[in-house]
Design an enzyme around this catalytic site. Structure first.
Site, mmCIF file in Angstrom:
data_model
loop_
_atom_site.group_PDB
_atom_site.id
_atom_site.type_symbol
_atom_site.label_atom_id
_atom_site.label_comp_id
_atom_site.label_asym_id
_atom_site.label_seq_id
_atom_site.Cartn_x
_atom_site.Cartn_y
_atom_site.Cartn_z
ATOM 1 N N HIS A 186 0.894 -1.174 0.000
ATOM 2 C CA HIS A 186 0.000 0.000 0.000
ATOM 3 C C HIS A 186 0.923 1.212 0.000
ATOM 4 O O HIS A 186 1.628 1.449 0.969
ATOM 5 C CB HIS A 186 -0.900 -0.006 1.242
ATOM 6 C CG HIS A 186 -1.636 1.289 1.444
ATOM 7 N ND1 HIS A 186 -2.654 1.696 0.619
ATOM 8 C CD2 HIS A 186 -1.470 2.289 2.350
ATOM 9 C CE1 HIS A 186 -3.101 2.890 1.030
ATOM 10 N NE2 HIS A 186 -2.385 3.269 2.072
ATOM 11 N N PRO A 263 -9.377 0.286 -0.325
ATOM 12 C CA PRO A 263 -9.364 1.735 -0.142
ATOM 13 C C PRO A 263 -10.230 2.194 1.038
ATOM 14 O O PRO A 263 -11.163 1.497 1.450
ATOM 15 C CB PRO A 263 -9.962 2.246 -1.457
ATOM 16 C CG PRO A 263 -10.869 1.158 -1.910
ATOM 17 C CD PRO A 263 -10.230 -0.132 -1.456
ATOM 18 N N ARG A 303 -7.326 17.470 8.485
ATOM 19 C CA ARG A 303 -6.550 17.310 7.249
ATOM 20 C C ARG A 303 -5.962 18.620 6.710
ATOM 21 O O ARG A 303 -4.809 18.634 6.286
ATOM 22 C CB ARG A 303 -7.391 16.621 6.162
ATOM 23 C CG ARG A 303 -7.882 15.233 6.562
ATOM 24 C CD ARG A 303 -8.688 14.563 5.446
ATOM 25 N NE ARG A 303 -7.832 14.109 4.376
ATOM 26 C CZ ARG A 303 -7.718 14.683 3.195
ATOM 27 N NH1 ARG A 303 -8.437 15.747 2.899
ATOM 28 N NH2 ARG A 303 -6.895 14.201 2.301
ATOM 29 N N TYR A 307 -1.995 18.436 6.413
ATOM 30 C CA TYR A 307 -1.422 18.249 5.071
ATOM 31 C C TYR A 307 -1.580 19.464 4.171
ATOM 32 O O TYR A 307 -1.171 19.400 3.014
ATOM 33 C CB TYR A 307 -2.151 17.152 4.290
ATOM 34 C CG TYR A 307 -2.474 15.866 4.958
ATOM 35 C CD1 TYR A 307 -1.500 15.148 5.652
ATOM 36 C CD2 TYR A 307 -3.752 15.319 4.850
ATOM 37 C CE1 TYR A 307 -1.823 13.929 6.225
ATOM 38 C CE2 TYR A 307 -4.071 14.099 5.411
ATOM 39 C CZ TYR A 307 -3.093 13.414 6.104
ATOM 40 O OH TYR A 307 -3.403 12.215 6.657
ATOM 41 N N CYS A 334 -8.002 27.638 19.707
ATOM 42 C CA CYS A 334 -7.007 28.687 19.935
ATOM 43 C C CYS A 334 -5.663 28.165 19.470
ATOM 44 O O CYS A 334 -4.847 27.691 20.263
ATOM 45 C CB CYS A 334 -6.982 29.071 21.398
ATOM 46 S SG CYS A 334 -8.532 29.805 21.875
ATOM 47 N N GLU A 335 -5.467 28.244 18.156
ATOM 48 C CA GLU A 335 -4.315 27.622 17.512
ATOM 49 C C GLU A 335 -4.256 28.237 16.111
ATOM 50 O O GLU A 335 -5.225 28.131 15.356
ATOM 51 C CB GLU A 335 -4.603 26.107 17.438
ATOM 52 C CG GLU A 335 -3.548 25.258 16.824
ATOM 53 C CD GLU A 335 -2.380 25.017 17.762
ATOM 54 O OE1 GLU A 335 -2.584 25.007 18.993
ATOM 55 O OE2 GLU A 335 -1.264 24.874 17.264
ATOM 56 N N TYR A 372 -11.164 10.123 6.981
ATOM 57 C CA TYR A 372 -10.082 10.727 7.781
ATOM 58 C C TYR A 372 -10.465 12.087 8.353
ATOM 59 O O TYR A 372 -9.637 12.995 8.412
ATOM 60 C CB TYR A 372 -8.787 10.823 6.962
ATOM 61 C CG TYR A 372 -8.388 9.494 6.375
ATOM 62 C CD1 TYR A 372 -7.979 8.450 7.202
ATOM 63 C CD2 TYR A 372 -8.473 9.239 5.013
ATOM 64 C CE1 TYR A 372 -7.650 7.213 6.680
ATOM 65 C CE2 TYR A 372 -8.151 8.008 4.478
ATOM 66 C CZ TYR A 372 -7.744 6.991 5.316
ATOM 67 O OH TYR A 372 -7.429 5.766 4.802
HETATM 68 C C1 LIG Z 1 -4.882 3.575 5.138
HETATM 69 C C2 LIG Z 1 -4.722 2.299 4.439
HETATM 70 C C3 LIG Z 1 -5.522 2.002 3.328
HETATM 71 C C4 LIG Z 1 -6.519 2.959 2.746
HETATM 72 O O1 LIG Z 1 -5.910 4.061 2.144
HETATM 73 P P1 LIG Z 1 -6.804 5.113 1.326
HETATM 74 O O2 LIG Z 1 -5.811 6.128 0.864
HETATM 75 O O3 LIG Z 1 -7.777 5.680 2.291
HETATM 76 O O4 LIG Z 1 -7.444 4.402 0.226
HETATM 77 C C5 LIG Z 1 -5.386 0.749 2.775
HETATM 78 N N1 LIG Z 1 -4.501 -0.152 3.254
HETATM 79 C C6 LIG Z 1 -3.709 0.115 4.305
HETATM 80 C C7 LIG Z 1 -2.772 -0.914 4.802
HETATM 81 C C8 LIG Z 1 -3.780 1.353 4.922
HETATM 82 O O5 LIG Z 1 -2.992 1.609 5.955
#
Ligand SMILES: *Cc1c(COP(=O)(O)O)cnc(C)c1O
Length: 415
Positions: A186, A263, A303, A307, A334-335, A372
């Site tokens: 991944h 995903p 996020r 990021y 407060c940041e 997320y």
């Molecule tokens: C977080 C994660 C995913 C999912 O990632 P996405 O970017 O949200 O699709 C899949 N496999 C593993 C092992 C992860 O840690």
């Protein structure tokens, strides 16, 4: 111009009246359509489509995906147990974890699949379960190439066994008489399709080195467009060449490899929105900015601060003026870093957005917050309670799936 995905102004008023703001809102229909698209992922010899639980672990979402035929990817022992409590069959859960859970033996006895993510994890598994089957997560040496914070492959990422250590991994498997039945990679979230395909090829090379492997899990990471200028991965387009590579491997070796994908973002990102209210508007003079302050922030959506991620922001003016304004949108913590409009990819720097002219009390929708956000936030910072989660049912009224946290619950463990 940024637009609403599934909430209408009338629905927003209704949700705000019933559940208050801020509130996370998920759309059942969008979740179903994304799950159905994933289950259509091109494959030569079978597919297991998993949902990466960490994107948003509410039991209602897990149950919905379970009903639709998805299986699950867990990132910690706790996520496994959370899924058990939602009624998920342990055999549908695959665990790939940075941390080897303390109670691993009991989780594995219930039936979860495990992908060892380091040489030490192979050793720990082998000591507990010699002679069993095991998956291995590799770092194929290539990352997703986008923001470094979401990249989980290549030399800067600690995830998985480095691809040059496959001989050591094989040695450890032999030592404990383990069968390596699955290879996993991944490379990170938001991968460009071309990079994802290259990673798939590298992963198939690793499969060649493990003759007993019957399956390849290519993780998730499919890029989803949240902003109008971003595009969403076409699963059939990226899956087709990978499918052909599986067929070539069969022609070369006679091995029919089963495909897994898992995903989170793809299934959830645009199926969720955060409903908030404008609670103040302040200015910092001629050379300064106009700031729109919401009743939400990094404690609900981290996020952008983490990021520099971009989320569409739509004001629902109660009194339409037809005018727009240029606003820096900030959260209520407060940041200084509690910023919803950072410069793209630059969480340190702020940017203004052209939005409908806003007044205090207007509702505001932050789009693309399904993945997320509720699961990954600076929860309880400034002692703001966790926000409620609501699902818009396909056949029924909006349903509360998590209540707003109370102060008592926040303080429950203080002694
Ligand atoms: C977080 C994660 C995913 C999912 O990632 P996405 O970017 O949200 O699709 C899949 N496999 C593993 C092992 C992860 O840690």
């Amino acid at each position: 111009m940024e637009t609403l995905n599934f909430i209408t102004p009338t629905l927003a008023e209704d949700i705000a009246t019933r559940f208050g703001t801020p509130a996370y809102v998920y759309d059942e229909r969008s979740l179903r359509l994304a799950a159905e698209a994933l289950l259509d992922f091109p494959n030569a010899y079978g597919l297991t489509a998993r949902y990466a639980i960490k994107a948003s672990p509410n039991a209602a979402i897990l149950k919905l995906f379970d009903r639709l035929g998805l299986q699950f990817d867990a990132s910690s022992g706790f996520e496994c147990e959370r899924a058990f409590r939602a009624g998920i069959n342990p055999e549908k859960i695959s665990l790939s974890s940075q941390e080897f859970p303390e109670n691993f033996a009991s989780l594995h006895k219930k039936g979860i699949h495990f992908n060892a993510c380091s040489l030490l994890q192979i050793e720990r598994f082998g000591q507990l379960f010699p002679g069993r089957e095991l998956g291995l997560r590799f770092n194929p040496g290539l990352g997703s190439g986008s923001a470094n914070r979401t990249n989980t492959g290549g030399p800067t990422a600690s995830f998985g066994i480095w691809h040059e250590q496959s001989a050591e991994a094989r040695g450890l498997a032999q030592k404990f008489d383990l069968t390596i039945n699955l290879i996993h990679t991944h490379i990170g979230s938001g991968s460009d399709p071309a990079v994802w395909q290259r990673a798939a090829d590298l992963s198939l090379d690793i499969v060649r080195q493990f003759p007993q492997a019957r399956a390849l899990n290519l993780g998730g990471g499919f890029k989803v467009g949240r902003m109008p200028d971003e595009s969403t991965t076409d699963l059939s387009a990226i899956g087709q060449p990978v499918c052909e590579a599986f067929i070539r491997l069969f022609e070369e070796t006679g091995r029919k490899i089963h495909l897994e994908v898992e995903p989170g973002t793809y299934l959830l990102a645009n199926a969720g929105a955060l409903l908030a209210s404008v609670q103040d508007i302040v200015e910092t003079g001629q050379k300064g900015y106009k700031f729109l302050k919401l009743d939400t922030g990094m404690n609900d959506i981290l996020r952008p601060s983490l990021y520099g991620a971009q989320h569409p922001i739509i004001i629902l003016p109660r009194r339409k003026t037809g005018q727009t304004g240029s606003y820096v949108v900030v959260g209520h913590c407060c940041e200084t870093g509690d910023l919803l409009t950072p410069q793209p990819g630059q969480p340190e720097l702020l940017a203004s957005r052209e939005l409908d002219e806003a007044a205090v009390g207007d509702l505001c929708v932050v789009e693309g917050t399904g993945a997320y956000c509720s699961s990954m936030s600076a929860s309880n910072y400034n002692s703001f309670p966790q926000s409620p989660e609501v699902i818009l049912q396909e056949n029924g009224p909006p349903l509360l799936i998590r209540k707003r946290q109370t102060l008592d619950q926040m303080l429950d463990n203080e002694v």
